[in-house]
Enzyme design. Structure first.
Site, short mmCIF file in Angstrom:
data_model
loop_
_atom_site.label_atom_id
_atom_site.label_comp_id
_atom_site.label_asym_id
_atom_site.label_seq_id
_atom_site.Cartn_x
_atom_site.Cartn_y
_atom_site.Cartn_z
N ARG A 193 76.20 -99.91 6.70
CA ARG A 193 75.23 -98.82 6.81
C ARG A 193 75.92 -97.59 7.40
O ARG A 193 76.48 -97.66 8.50
CB ARG A 193 74.07 -99.24 7.70
N THR A 208 73.92 -91.08 7.33
CA THR A 208 72.94 -91.01 6.25
C THR A 208 71.98 -92.21 6.25
O THR A 208 70.94 -92.17 5.59
CB THR A 208 73.65 -91.01 4.88
N ASP A 237 69.61 -111.53 14.35
CA ASP A 237 70.64 -111.07 13.40
C ASP A 237 71.25 -112.29 12.72
O ASP A 237 71.96 -113.08 13.36
CB ASP A 237 71.70 -110.26 14.14
N ASP A 269 75.13 -112.60 12.87
CA ASP A 269 75.61 -113.00 14.20
C ASP A 269 75.32 -114.47 14.47
O ASP A 269 76.14 -115.18 15.06
CB ASP A 269 74.94 -112.15 15.29
N1 URA Z 1 69.02 -108.35 9.35
C1 URA Z 1 69.01 -109.44 10.17
O1 URA Z 1 70.01 -110.13 10.29
N2 URA Z 1 67.89 -109.71 10.85
C2 URA Z 1 66.76 -108.99 10.75
O2 URA Z 1 65.75 -109.32 11.38
C3 URA Z 1 66.78 -107.87 9.88
C4 URA Z 1 67.92 -107.58 9.19
#
Ligand code: URA
Length: 212
Positions: free
Chosen positions: A104, A108, A203, A206
């Site tokens: 990302r 932008t 995430d 992660d």
């Molecule tokens: N990406 C993720 O890993 N978790 C989320 O809750 C949203 C996007």
């Protein structure tokens, strides 16, 4: 409009609870994520076409069924999508695997491609594009843009497969790619102000790779 399917199964619900739990270890998260992906593969392959084939059992000749039609490719969106690949390959071991890397842009907020590598006949294959979290839909749509615009893949040959989806993400993909079937193991409540899915699982990248 293509299909939107929440894959309902007691095993999937149970395993989703395990990976949603913040106390689940990286090892268990990774294993259970692949198990859910494998269970979902049973559902996402339900409409694969079959043809008759003549074989001989040890006792007699017989006409039976075998898979026909387009060959398959799994396309994980890096990096969290990698966590679903082995589970799906358990059920469709001959599928090829293409990869899309997106990041990302902080200014932008657009998804930018940094890596793409696909089988040369990707446009002739049925594609399972996988990303555990369908949150805003921007990565999903960016991946679909790359596949359709640069590699001539047809949206009607693409299935998008997530573990947890937010309504916002589903709507975003359906608005841009109404021909793409979407499968998810859970449709959660909403996004928070940082774009995380609630209740979600945090995430996914992660948690799969043990980073922070
Ligand atoms: N990406 C993720 O890993 N978790 C989320 O809750 C949203 C996007």
């Amino acid at each position: 409009m293509a299909k939107f399917t929440v894959v309902e199964h007691p095993l999937i619900k149970h395993k989703l609870t395990i990976i949603r739990d913040k106390n689940t270890s990286t090892k268990d998260f990774r294993e259970v994520t692949n198990e859910i992906a494998m269970l979902m593969a049973y559902e996402i392959t339900r409409d694969l076409p079959l043809e008759d084939v003549e074989i001989e059992t040890p006792l007699t000749k017989t006409t039976q069924k075998q898979l026909t039609g387009k060959k398959l490719a799994i396309v994980p969106i890096l990096r969290a999508g990698l966590g679903m690949v082995d589970g799906i390959l358990n059920l469709v071991p001959s599928a090829r695997v293409g990869h899309i890397g997106l990041y990302r842009d902080h200014d932008t907020l657009e998804a930018v491609e940094y890596f793409a590598k696909f089988p040369t006949d990707i446009h002739e294959r049925k594609l399972f594009v996988v990303d555990p979290m369908l949150a805003t839909g921007s990565s999903a749509n960016a991946a679909l843009d790359i596949l359709t615009n640069k590699y001539n893949c047809k949206p009607e040959n693409i299935l998008f497969v997530s573990l947890v989806a937010a309504p916002e993400g589903v709507q975003a993909v359906q608005a841009r790619y109404p021909e793409v079937d979407i499968f998810t193991a859970a449709l959660d409540e909403r996004l928070d102000e940082n774009g995380y899915i609630l209740p979600g699982l945090g995430d996914a990248g992660d948690r799969i790779f043990g980073t922070k």
